[in-house]
Design a protein around this motif. Structure first.
Motif, short mmCIF file in Angstrom:
data_model
loop_
_atom_site.label_atom_id
_atom_site.label_comp_id
_atom_site.label_asym_id
_atom_site.label_seq_id
_atom_site.Cartn_x
_atom_site.Cartn_y
_atom_site.Cartn_z
N ALA A 15 52.23 41.33 47.19
CA ALA A 15 52.10 40.13 48.02
C ALA A 15 50.66 39.61 48.07
N ASP A 16 49.68 40.49 47.94
CA ASP A 16 48.29 40.08 48.08
C ASP A 16 47.60 40.12 46.72
N TYR A 17 47.14 38.97 46.27
CA TYR A 17 46.53 38.86 44.95
C TYR A 17 45.64 37.63 44.90
N ARG A 18 44.80 37.58 43.88
CA ARG A 18 43.97 36.41 43.59
C ARG A 18 44.03 36.18 42.09
N ILE A 19 44.24 34.95 41.68
CA ILE A 19 44.30 34.60 40.26
C ILE A 19 43.16 33.63 39.97
N ASN A 20 42.35 33.97 38.98
CA ASN A 20 41.26 33.10 38.56
C ASN A 20 41.45 32.85 37.06
N THR A 21 41.69 31.59 36.69
CA THR A 21 41.93 31.24 35.29
C THR A 21 40.74 30.48 34.73
N GLU A 22 40.32 30.88 33.55
CA GLU A 22 39.22 30.20 32.87
C GLU A 22 39.68 29.73 31.50
N LYS A 23 39.30 28.49 31.17
CA LYS A 23 39.58 27.94 29.85
C LYS A 23 38.26 27.60 29.20
N GLU A 24 38.13 27.95 27.95
CA GLU A 24 36.89 27.71 27.23
C GLU A 24 37.20 27.18 25.85
N GLY A 59 44.59 58.26 58.63
CA GLY A 59 44.86 57.43 59.80
C GLY A 59 44.01 56.18 59.89
N VAL A 60 43.14 55.94 58.92
CA VAL A 60 42.27 54.75 58.93
C VAL A 60 42.85 53.71 57.96
N PRO A 61 43.06 52.47 58.43
CA PRO A 61 43.58 51.43 57.53
C PRO A 61 42.57 51.09 56.43
N MET A 62 43.06 51.04 55.21
CA MET A 62 42.22 50.75 54.04
C MET A 62 42.87 49.63 53.23
N ARG A 63 42.05 48.98 52.42
CA ARG A 63 42.56 47.98 51.49
C ARG A 63 41.80 48.14 50.18
N GLY A 64 42.53 48.52 49.15
CA GLY A 64 41.94 48.68 47.82
C GLY A 64 42.22 47.47 46.96
N ALA A 65 41.39 47.29 45.94
CA ALA A 65 41.56 46.16 45.02
C ALA A 65 41.31 46.64 43.60
N SER A 66 42.00 46.03 42.67
CA SER A 66 41.80 46.31 41.26
C SER A 66 42.07 45.03 40.48
N THR A 67 41.34 44.84 39.40
CA THR A 67 41.43 43.60 38.62
C THR A 67 41.94 43.88 37.22
N ALA A 68 42.76 42.96 36.72
CA ALA A 68 43.29 43.06 35.36
C ALA A 68 43.11 41.72 34.66
#
Length: 128
Positions: A15-24, A59-68
């Motif tokens: 549900a949580d994501y970010r999309i960054n598109t580049e055209k060259e 017991g501590v809320p965490m949020r991890g991120a990974s990029t592909a």
């Protein structure tokens, strides 16, 4: 390409994501002395997808991120495999949880150089 990425994200229930598109678009000129030997153009488009994963550690809320990195020639199944790996990797990134800000879709930034009005072929010919 965005449609395939969104389809893969939905299939994986991410549900949580970010999309960054580049055209060259590039033109390469190869000279021997003052004579143009070879000329080629390339059009490249790829998307960088960051997936976020919320979890608890001790017991501590965490949020991890990974990029592909996703290329346009990948199938939905290939995209799913890459994003599933990124989502799995995100659980090992133990950042304290954070809130997301509302995203803003930006328009393409126009080229402001003198070559902006020319096609890539015209600009390459003028440079050579």
């Amino acid at each position: 390409m965005i449609t395939k990425i969104l389809e893969a994200l939905r299939a994986l229930n991410i549900a949580d994501y970010r999309i960054n598109t580049e055209k060259e678009e590039t033109a390469e000129l190869f000279f021997i002395g003052k004579k143009l030997d070879m000329y080629r153009t390339k059009k490249i488009a790829q998307s960088e997808v960051t997936v976020y994963r919320s979890f608890e550690s001790d017991g501590v809320p965490m949020r991890g991120a990974s990029t592909a990195m996703i290329s346009p020639d990948m199938s939905v199944a290939e995209i799913q495999k890459v994003l599933a790996g990124a989502y799995d990797a995100a659980q090992y990134v133990k950042n304290p949880t954070f809130d997301f800000i509302d995203g803003v879709k930006e328009e393409e930034k126009p080229d402001v150089s003198g070559f902006a009005a020319m096609t890539l072929d015209e600009a390459a010919e003028k440079l050579s």
